[in-house]
Design a protein around this motif. Sequence first.
Motif, PDB file in Angstrom:
ATOM      1  N   GLY A 191      -3.601  -2.668 -25.431  1.00 35.35           N
ATOM      2  CA  GLY A 191      -4.136  -1.325 -25.265  1.00 35.35           C
ATOM      3  C   GLY A 191      -4.688  -1.115 -23.871  1.00 35.35           C
ATOM      4  O   GLY A 191      -4.854  -2.063 -23.103  1.00 35.35           O
ATOM      5  N   TYR A 192      -4.964   0.137 -23.550  1.00 43.08           N
ATOM      6  CA  TYR A 192      -5.504   0.522 -22.254  1.00 43.08           C
ATOM      7  C   TYR A 192      -6.890   1.123 -22.468  1.00 43.08           C
ATOM      8  O   TYR A 192      -7.068   1.963 -23.346  1.00 43.08           O
ATOM      9  N   TYR A 193      -7.856   0.694 -21.648  1.00 47.05           N
ATOM     10  CA  TYR A 193      -9.234   1.142 -21.807  1.00 47.05           C
ATOM     11  C   TYR A 193      -9.836   1.527 -20.466  1.00 47.05           C
ATOM     12  O   TYR A 193      -9.500   0.942 -19.438  1.00 47.05           O
ATOM     13  N   SER A 194     -10.723   2.500 -20.500  1.00 47.65           N
ATOM     14  CA  SER A 194     -11.257   3.064 -19.265  1.00 47.65           C
ATOM     15  C   SER A 194     -12.541   2.393 -18.772  1.00 47.65           C
ATOM     16  O   SER A 194     -13.033   2.723 -17.712  1.00 47.65           O
ATOM     17  N   THR A 246       2.096   4.669  -9.267  1.00 47.01           N
ATOM     18  CA  THR A 246       2.810   3.734 -10.124  1.00 47.01           C
ATOM     19  C   THR A 246       2.047   3.416 -11.399  1.00 47.01           C
ATOM     20  O   THR A 246       2.645   3.276 -12.450  1.00 47.01           O
ATOM     21  N   GLY A 247       0.730   3.308 -11.314  1.00 44.13           N
ATOM     22  CA  GLY A 247      -0.059   2.989 -12.494  1.00 44.13           C
ATOM     23  C   GLY A 247      -0.353   4.200 -13.350  1.00 44.13           C
ATOM     24  O   GLY A 247      -0.487   4.094 -14.540  1.00 44.13           O
ATOM     25  N   GLY A 248      -0.468   5.341 -12.739  1.00 44.98           N
ATOM     26  CA  GLY A 248      -0.726   6.561 -13.473  1.00 44.98           C
ATOM     27  C   GLY A 248      -2.175   6.779 -13.859  1.00 44.98           C
ATOM     28  O   GLY A 248      -2.534   7.834 -14.321  1.00 44.98           O
ATOM     29  N   TYR A 249      -3.032   5.801 -13.686  1.00 43.24           N
ATOM     30  CA  TYR A 249      -4.416   5.926 -14.102  1.00 43.24           C
ATOM     31  C   TYR A 249      -5.408   5.799 -12.963  1.00 43.24           C
ATOM     32  O   TYR A 249      -6.597   5.780 -13.184  1.00 43.24           O
ATOM     33  N   GLY A 250      -4.941   5.635 -11.751  1.00 43.34           N
ATOM     34  CA  GLY A 250      -5.832   5.528 -10.617  1.00 43.34           C
ATOM     35  C   GLY A 250      -6.554   4.205 -10.494  1.00 43.34           C
ATOM     36  O   GLY A 250      -7.510   4.086  -9.766  1.00 43.34           O
ATOM     37  N   GLY A 251      -6.087   3.177 -11.195  1.00 44.11           N
ATOM     38  CA  GLY A 251      -6.666   1.859 -11.047  1.00 44.11           C
ATOM     39  C   GLY A 251      -7.969   1.645 -11.796  1.00 44.11           C
ATOM     40  O   GLY A 251      -8.574   0.598 -11.671  1.00 44.11           O
ATOM     41  N   ASN A 252      -8.443   2.599 -12.587  1.00 41.89           N
ATOM     42  CA  ASN A 252      -9.713   2.462 -13.295  1.00 41.89           C
ATOM     43  C   ASN A 252      -9.552   1.962 -14.721  1.00 41.89           C
ATOM     44  O   ASN A 252     -10.537   1.742 -15.394  1.00 41.89           O
ATOM     45  N   TYR A 253      -8.344   1.811 -15.201  1.00 40.20           N
ATOM     46  CA  TYR A 253      -8.122   1.382 -16.573  1.00 40.20           C
ATOM     47  C   TYR A 253      -7.871  -0.120 -16.630  1.00 40.20           C
ATOM     48  O   TYR A 253      -7.564  -0.749 -15.633  1.00 40.20           O
ATOM     49  N   ARG A 254      -8.047  -0.684 -17.818  1.00 42.57           N
ATOM     50  CA  ARG A 254      -7.752  -2.088 -18.065  1.00 42.57           C
ATOM     51  C   ARG A 254      -6.677  -2.167 -19.123  1.00 42.57           C
ATOM     52  O   ARG A 254      -6.739  -1.472 -20.127  1.00 42.57           O
ATOM     53  N   TYR A 255      -5.702  -3.022 -18.881  1.00 41.00           N
ATOM     54  CA  TYR A 255      -4.673  -3.319 -19.869  1.00 41.00           C
ATOM     55  C   TYR A 255      -5.102  -4.604 -20.554  1.00 41.00           C
ATOM     56  O   TYR A 255      -5.318  -5.613 -19.899  1.00 41.00           O
ATOM     57  N   CYS A 256      -5.256  -4.559 -21.865  1.00 39.40           N
ATOM     58  CA  CYS A 256      -5.747  -5.705 -22.624  1.00 39.40           C
ATOM     59  C   CYS A 256      -4.730  -6.128 -23.672  1.00 39.40           C
ATOM     60  O   CYS A 256      -4.001  -5.303 -24.216  1.00 39.40           O
ATOM     61  N   HIS A 257      -4.732  -7.427 -23.982  1.00 38.42           N
ATOM     62  CA  HIS A 257      -3.864  -7.967 -25.019  1.00 38.42           C
ATOM     63  C   HIS A 257      -4.469  -9.253 -25.571  1.00 38.42           C
ATOM     64  O   HIS A 257      -5.306  -9.877 -24.923  1.00 38.42           O
TER      65      HIS A 257
END
Length: 73
Positions: free
Chosen positions: A47-50, A26-37
Motif C-alpha cells: 500500500g501507499y501512505y502519506s 514519475t512517482g505521481g505523489y511528489g515524493g511524500n508517500y511511502r510504498y509499504c509491503h
Amino acid sequence: MKKLSLEMLRLTSDEVLGRSQMKKITGGYGGNYRYCHCTTGAGSWSGYYSSDQAAANAVAQYCEGGNGACTPY
C-alpha cells in the motif's frame, strides 16, 4: 532500447528537470508517500501512505509480526 545522454539531446539547463521535479512526474505523489509491503508471512499486501505514522500503523495491522518495509515513493 538505446539510452540517450543529455549531451546528445543538446538541451539547455532550463529545459532539463531536476531530480525532485522528475519524482513528481514519475512517482505521481511528489515524493511524500511511502510504498509499504510485508517482508515475511503468508499472503501478500502492499500500500501507499502519506505519513510515516500511517505507514507504520498499516505494517503493524497487515503484516504478520509487524514484518514489513516502507520506502519513499
